[in-house]
Design a protein around this motif. Structure first.
Motif, short mmCIF file in Angstrom:
data_model
loop_
_atom_site.label_atom_id
_atom_site.label_comp_id
_atom_site.label_asym_id
_atom_site.label_seq_id
_atom_site.Cartn_x
_atom_site.Cartn_y
_atom_site.Cartn_z
N MET A 136 -7.51 18.32 -1.04
CA MET A 136 -8.33 17.36 -0.39
C MET A 136 -7.42 16.48 0.58
N HIS A 137 -6.19 16.36 0.33
CA HIS A 137 -5.25 15.65 1.12
C HIS A 137 -5.03 16.10 2.52
N ILE A 162 1.16 8.27 0.79
CA ILE A 162 0.58 9.52 0.18
C ILE A 162 1.36 10.52 0.38
N PRO A 194 -8.47 1.12 1.60
CA PRO A 194 -8.12 0.86 2.92
C PRO A 194 -8.32 2.11 4.03
N ARG A 195 -7.95 3.22 3.56
CA ARG A 195 -7.85 4.37 4.40
C ARG A 195 -8.59 5.51 4.01
N ARG A 196 -8.88 6.27 5.26
CA ARG A 196 -9.62 7.59 4.86
C ARG A 196 -8.95 8.32 4.07
N ASN A 197 -7.55 8.65 4.25
CA ASN A 197 -6.88 9.43 3.40
C ASN A 197 -6.68 8.90 2.06
N ASP A 198 -7.00 7.85 1.73
CA ASP A 198 -6.97 7.48 0.28
C ASP A 198 -8.08 8.38 -0.37
N LEU A 199 -9.13 8.84 0.32
CA LEU A 199 -10.39 9.48 -0.28
C LEU A 199 -9.71 10.53 -0.96
N GLY A 200 -8.78 11.24 -0.28
CA GLY A 200 -7.89 12.50 -0.87
C GLY A 200 -7.73 12.39 -2.48
N LEU A 248 1.02 -1.24 -0.02
CA LEU A 248 0.06 0.00 -0.08
C LEU A 248 0.73 1.16 -0.16
N TYR A 290 -8.36 15.75 4.60
CA TYR A 290 -8.46 14.56 5.30
C TYR A 290 -7.48 14.39 6.35
#
Ligand code: SF4
Lengths: 186, 455
Positions: A140-141, A24, B240-246, A21, A144
């Motif tokens: 958006m990063h 980010i 998997p993660r909430r941050n992936d929504l970004g 994974l 969140y």
């Protein structure tokens, strides 16, 4: 075997190698986020207006049904008690606070903490959102990351009024939700 | 019916076909502009693709994590192995609520499961609330595009339809007027509905919440006024993660329509006080697709519709010519997995120009998978490639080398193809107008060059 077991078994049976994974990156951007935010709201067919302009719009329009939950500005509410969101069908203006805005797309973050009924931002004819000026993040990063520890049951990014282009791709504002969005930075 | 025969129907009305072609191309151009404004666009696509890669390789764990967290938050989770079981769950919930009328917002999964006809057979009226979906529902048609359900219709058609169904003025074609008529009509339904159904754009394993995106606000109008929310979710919709929504939300709307984000992005973590949320996790062939190594990637799809808007065949033949729930390039690789015989012509409904692959926000190698399906289909039925409609193409499809060259040639040729050839009667898709600009570089070329760079 339950369907749950069956589905999981089918997946496990494939024995896929787990891939990594990725992390980010932060994707910082150095643009003027407030200006960018305003431009984004306008692109989404909303408006950013001053508090004075908001007040004169409200008094000139002679609205009968207004509702405010804002802690940031003071506007009269015409309802005494609401038991159920269905009673808000004739609501003309709702004023709520937003937690922060996002520069790149104009999205404003709201949770169930800002509204007693989740239907309010949608059922109202006009929506006003008030945000502290310094609460704007670039993308958006950051949005969140900023909300990662929140424990809402409902969270919402609103970026403009309700809209559709389903009839020959002509943009129409006011499909099912609010027919306008005004944003006030204080 | 094969795709090329079905598309001749669409092309009968030349003026309309031309409008369809140009309008979708305009949306493709909006997507280009929007993506160019994001400096890290390519980076985001790579990230999105690898996040989904991870999801697909770890689906059992993530599903369990998602279920556990959602349950903790008060969401009732159900598992459905196929369409039938999914539909039965929905019916049972509706019956328990003694509900005879349900409002539903856009969900391609419920189309795939044919939920509406099933519920109607059981005496329940389903009201699609997305404007485009309501329009096609009035016409007893399925959506012709996954993001733009009524893109095959003109305002004249809609005006006539609304005159009949909603008593609007005869001949009034003003989109604002027609939309307001639908607003009033649907508002009444929203206020009465006890149960609302929505799709799911993303389910987040880490928090057990799910996200629904709309521009009209119809999903929210439905669920916040109803007592019970039923959310229908394909098992591949997990992240998997909430941050992936970004990452995904930055890509989704820009790829779909060129907007920076949809006007409403709702995060459901638990029900409102005194209400219920049911979430149905649906397999319906997804685990089989997961097992097909060559086609596994197609499960990364976030249903943005960009591959349809850019596809020269889709634009010129319309969504109905595919006769499958998901049309266009991605539909042509998903549908053969569900029914190879029925959908055998779809992988051939492509020029293999690679434009779909170039725009896909999660980097699915769509045109390469189309080619793979052709191989499988020809293997299963060697005569297929010899059939009349395939004669022209068979030379190309039989050899992998020829395929590589054909995509390349197509890009070169589209630029210089004489009209006489384009409008030649054998070229069903060429009827109508000039082809659009061909993309500069195909995925394969790009990929090979890219690999060269890395070495
Ligand atoms: S395959 Fe890619 S481009 Fe096509 S709808 Fe899915 S995500 Fe969008």
């Amino acid at each position: 075997m339950s369907s749950k077991q069956e589905i999981l078994e089918k997946i496990r049976h494939l024995r896929l190698d787990q891939t990594e994974l990725p992390t980010i990156p932060e994707f910082k951007n150095s643009l003027n986020t407030e200006e960018e935010f305003k431009a984004s709201i306008e692109a989404n067919k909303g408006e950013v207006i001053s508090q004075e302009k908001l007040m004169s719009w409200i008094s000139e329009s002679g609205f009968q049904n207004t509702l405010s939950f804002s802690q940031l500005i003071n506007v009269n509410t015409s309802y005494t008690k609401i038991e159920d969101a269905h009673e808000l069908d004739q609501l003309q203006v709702a004023i709520i606070d937003g937690q922060f805005g996002v520069g790149e797309n104009g999205a404003i973050w709201i949770t169930n903490d800002q509204v007693p009924f989740r239907a309010i931002p949608f059922i109202t004819e006009h929506l006003v959102i008030v945000i502290p000026k310094n609460e704007i993040v670039p993308t958006m990063h950051q949005a969140y990351i900023k909300t990662s520890n929140q424990t809402y049951s409902f969270g919402l990014f609103i970026a403009g009024p309700s809209k559709t282009a389903d009839i020959e791709q002509s943009l129409v504002i006011g499909a099912h939700g609010a027919k306008s969005l005004r944003v006030v930075l204080v | 019916m094969s795709h090329s025969i079905a598309s001749t129907d669409f092309l009968k009305n030349e003026e309309h076909a031309k409008w369809h072609d140009e309008t979708l191309w305009m949306i493709r151009e909006k997507r280009d502009l929007a993506s160019q404004k994001v400096p890290e666009w390519e980076n985001l696509r790579t990230l999105a693709s690898s996040i989904k890669e991870h999801v697909l390789s770890n689906l059992d764990h993530l599903l369990l994590e998602f279920e556990a967290n959602a349950t903790k938050n008060g969401i009732q989770v159900h598992w459905a192995k196929d369409a039938q079981e999914h539909n039965q769950f929905v019916l049972d919930i509706l019956k328990k609520q003694s509900c005879a009328q349900v409002v539903k917002s856009k969900s391609i999964l419920t189309e795939e499961c044919h939920l509406n006809p099933f519920l109607e057979k059981n005496g329940i009226e389903v009201i699609d609330t997305d404007l485009g979906e309501r329009i096609v529902q009035f016409l007893h048609q399925p959506p012709s595009h996954i993001v733009l359900p009524a893109i095959h219709l003109k305002k004249r058609d809609i005006s006539e339809l609304f005159h009949q169904k909603l008593q609007t003025e005869k001949g009034n074609e003003d989109p604002y007027y027609l939309t307001q008529a639908a607003r009033n009509h649907l508002r009444e339904k929203f206020l009465k509905a006890k149960v609302a159904i929505t799709g799911v754009n993303f389910g987040i394993a880490e928090t057990g919440e799910f996200v629904v995106c709309t521009n009209e606000g119809n999903a929210d109008m439905g669920v916040h006024l109803a007592d019970v929310h039923i959310a229908c979710m394909g098992i591949e919709k997990l992240i998997p993660r909430r941050n992936d929504l970004g990452v995904f939300l930055r890509l989704l709307a820009r790829s779909a329509t060129g907007q920076a984000i949809t006007n409403y992005t709702s995060h459901f973590r638990g029900p409102e006080k005194g209400k219920q949320i049911h979430l149905i996790l649906v397999d319906n062939g997804r685990t089989e697709q997961l097992g097909r190594e060559k086609f596994r990637n197609s499960l990364k799809c976030i249903r943005c519709g960009a591959c349809m808007n850019t596809c020269p065949i889709y634009r010129r033949s319309g969504g109905f010519s595919y006769q499958s729930t998901v049309p266009g390039p991605i539909g042509s690789i998903l549908s053969p997995g569900l029914d190879l015989k029925k959908y055998s012509s779809l992988p051939f409904a492509s020029t293999l120009c690679g434009s779909c692959t170039d725009v896909c926000p999660v980097k699915i190698n769509i045109h390469e998978q189309l080619y793979e399906w052709r191989q499988e289909i020809t293997k299963a039925n060697p005569n297929y490639a010899e059939s009349l409609s395939m004669k022209l193409a068979s030379g190309i499809f039989k050899s992998p080398l020829a395929y590589r060259i054909s995509g390349f040639l197509m890009r070169k040729l589209i630029i210089n193809l004489p009209d006489s050839l384009l409008y030649n009667p054998w070229n069903v898709w060429g009827k109508g107008r000039k082809l659009p600009k061909a993309p500069q570089e195909s995925f394969r070329n790009w990929y090979l060059n890219h690999r060269k760079d890395e070495q």
